[in-house]
Design an enzyme around this catalytic site. Structure first.
Site, PDB file in Angstrom:
ATOM      1  N   TYR A  82     -57.405 -41.008  57.261  1.00  0.00           N
ATOM      2  CA  TYR A  82     -57.856 -41.165  55.873  1.00  0.00           C
ATOM      3  C   TYR A  82     -56.831 -40.544  54.919  1.00  0.00           C
ATOM      4  CZ  TYR A  82     -60.553 -39.967  51.662  1.00  0.00           C
ATOM      5  OH  TYR A  82     -60.967 -39.800  50.358  1.00  0.00           O
TER       6      TYR A  82
ATOM      7  N   LYS B   1     -54.540 -42.510  52.285  1.00  0.00           N
ATOM      8  CA  LYS B   1     -54.728 -42.237  50.843  1.00  0.00           C
ATOM      9  C   LYS B   1     -53.381 -41.832  50.238  1.00  0.00           C
ATOM     10  CE  LYS B   1     -58.258 -41.943  48.650  1.00  0.00           C
ATOM     11  NZ  LYS B   1     -59.029 -42.943  47.868  1.00  0.00           N
TER      12      LYS B   1
END
Ligand SMILES: NC(=O)c1ccc[n+]([C@@H]2O[C@H](COP(=O)([O-])OP(=O)(O)OC[C@H]3O[C@@H](n4cnc5c(N)ncnc54)[C@H](O)[C@@H]3O)[C@@H](O)[C@H]2O)c1
Length: 417
Positions: free
Chosen positions: A176, A180
């Site tokens: 993640y 990101k």
């Protein structure tokens, strides 16, 4: 870029990040309603942002894979679409002045371990959003990033946008944060892209820490359920470890200001910029969460365990989850990156957002949010207890009815028995 001369086409004005002037004779100076699109508009932040913008008269499209669980406010429209579907984005972006790219996947819980999905949504989706902004000549794009793009487990105290570099992509513990960080950089790199027919795409990114607020679904209910199962009797990490949080209301404010700061009226001050956004306070997680334990009626975690044990346990839980994934879903209690977030200080200044965007966070108390949560869940559980009793009663009546019918059919009237 120079402001557009009066009488420019609405498209050219839009491309310049200005409100176009209407051509109608009746109200020559009245600007038409702004139209914005929020990806992830069915989620917590996206929906709050869209609803707040709609209240101030903006026309809002909420685009998401899943329908919002809350009622749509007047002035908002929901489009069910995937940010990985370029043609669906192209259709949805028609006539849009500004895109808030909020959609993301893999932030917490079991989602965190779905690598391919995370990559395709967070990176692939962001590439498509940028492409479609250009194709549709949308002049402003705001990306909701995260502090995780610079935090990878090394302490950061009062970091600012200039002194803290991106955490090396290959060293990120979780997919993640890595994806990101890629999306954050892609968005900033897209700043200044010329738009077909004139104008420029201007972009900025906002990097919040954990979000809290009324009806928040991701963190509070999960922690509360762990507390109720007595899985949170332990605390770990140094008592001096600190982190930031942001109330959804403050984060919405920052998004609205960032969009304004990409217009000529604000001198495009946010163009190509990143901003840390939080409540302006640093807290220790266990102390901050104290009202939650208190309001739920459980004692504070009192057994201190070494962080290395918790980290090891999280690693084992992640491997067990992966090994059993083909058979069943075993949700890890904590992931390694979550352990690091709790045990390692990472705090950020908001001076740049204050100075350039005019961001001024309001004061909120986590205890108030917890109180509202406890009130609403006890209402729901009272409601569900009443529903269960009603179902039991109906079931009993049905059973008696069936019994009476059966006795009747075999010629044994209840009165004869
Ligand atoms: N919640 C936090 O604590 C936190 C902290 C830092 C940063 N952020 C960032 O803030 C943003 C919003 O977070 P949130 O808490 O509102 O999350 P959320 O999960 O409530 O909302 C995200 C939304 O994105 C949607 N989405 C996922 N994949 C999609 C796809 N392929 N196409 C269209 N929509 C898709 C989901 O359905 C969901 O409604 C995210 O970008 C997140 O990375 C959140």
């Amino acid at each position: 870029m120079k402001p557009n001369p009066a009488g420019s086409s609405p498209e050219a004005c839009r491309a310049a990040g200005q409100a176009p002037q209407q051509k109608t004779q009746a109200t020559p100076m009245q600007a038409p309603r702004q139209k914005v699109l929020v990806t992830g508009g069915g989620g917590y932040l996206g929906f709050s942002l869209g609803s707040s913008l709609a209240k101030s008269g903006t026309s809002v499209i909420l685009l998401d894979l899943r329908r919002p669980q809350w009622k749509l406010s007047p002035g908002t429209e929901f489009i069910q679409a995937d940010v990985r579907d370029e043609e669906a984005l192209y259709r949805a972006f028609e006539g849009v002045d500004c895109v808030f790219h909020v959609a993301s996947y893999g932030m917490s819980g079991v989602e965190k371990l779905q690598k391919e999905q995370i990559e395709s949504i967070n990176v692939g989706g962001t590439k498509l959003v940028i492409n479609v902004c250009v194709r549709r000549r949308v002049p402003r794009l705001i990306y909701t990033s995260t502090v995780n793009v610079v935090f990878g487990g090394k302490p950061i105290e009062q970091g600012d946008e200039d002194s803290v570099p991106y955490f090396p992509l290959e060293k990120h513990m979780d997919h993640y944060s890595r994806t990101k960080a890629i999306a954050d950089q892609l968005t900033l790199m897209a700043n200044g892209t010329p738009l077909p027919g004139g104008g420029t795409l201007r972009t900025c990114v906002l990097r919040p820490p954990g979000i809290y607020g009324p009806e928040e679904q991701r963190h509070l209910p999960r922690v509360a359920s762990h507390i109720k199962k007595r899985l949170f009797m332990f605390r770990f990490g140094d008592r001096g470890t600190q982190m930031n949080w942001v109330h959804v209301h403050n984060l919405v404010q920052a998004h609205v200001l960032a969009a304004e700061a990409l217009t000529v009226a604000k001198g495009y001050v946010a163009s190509g910029q990143a901003y840390y956004i939080n409540d302006g306070e640093s807290v220790n997680l266990f102390e901050w969460m104290a009202p939650l334990f208190e309001k739920l009626g459980y004692s504070q975690p009192w057994i201190q365990v070494p962080t290395s044990w918790v980290y090891l346990t999280a690693a084992v839980m992640e491997y067990v989850h992966l090994a059993l994934r083909p058979i069943c879903s075993v949700q890890p209690l904590l992931t390694r990156s979550e352990v690091r977030s709790v045990a390692v200080t990472h705090t950020f200044q908001i001076a740049k957002a204050r100075a350039q965007l005019g961001y001024a966070p309001d004061k909120f108390r986590f205890a108030d949010v917890v109180e509202e949560y406890v009130r609403s869940t006890s209402r729901r559980s009272r409601g569900s207890t009443a529903r269960t009793l009603l179902r039991l009663l109906l079931g009993l009546l049905l059973l008696l009815g069936l019994l009476a019918l059966a006795l009747h059919l075999v010629g044994l009237q209840p009165s004869n028995v």
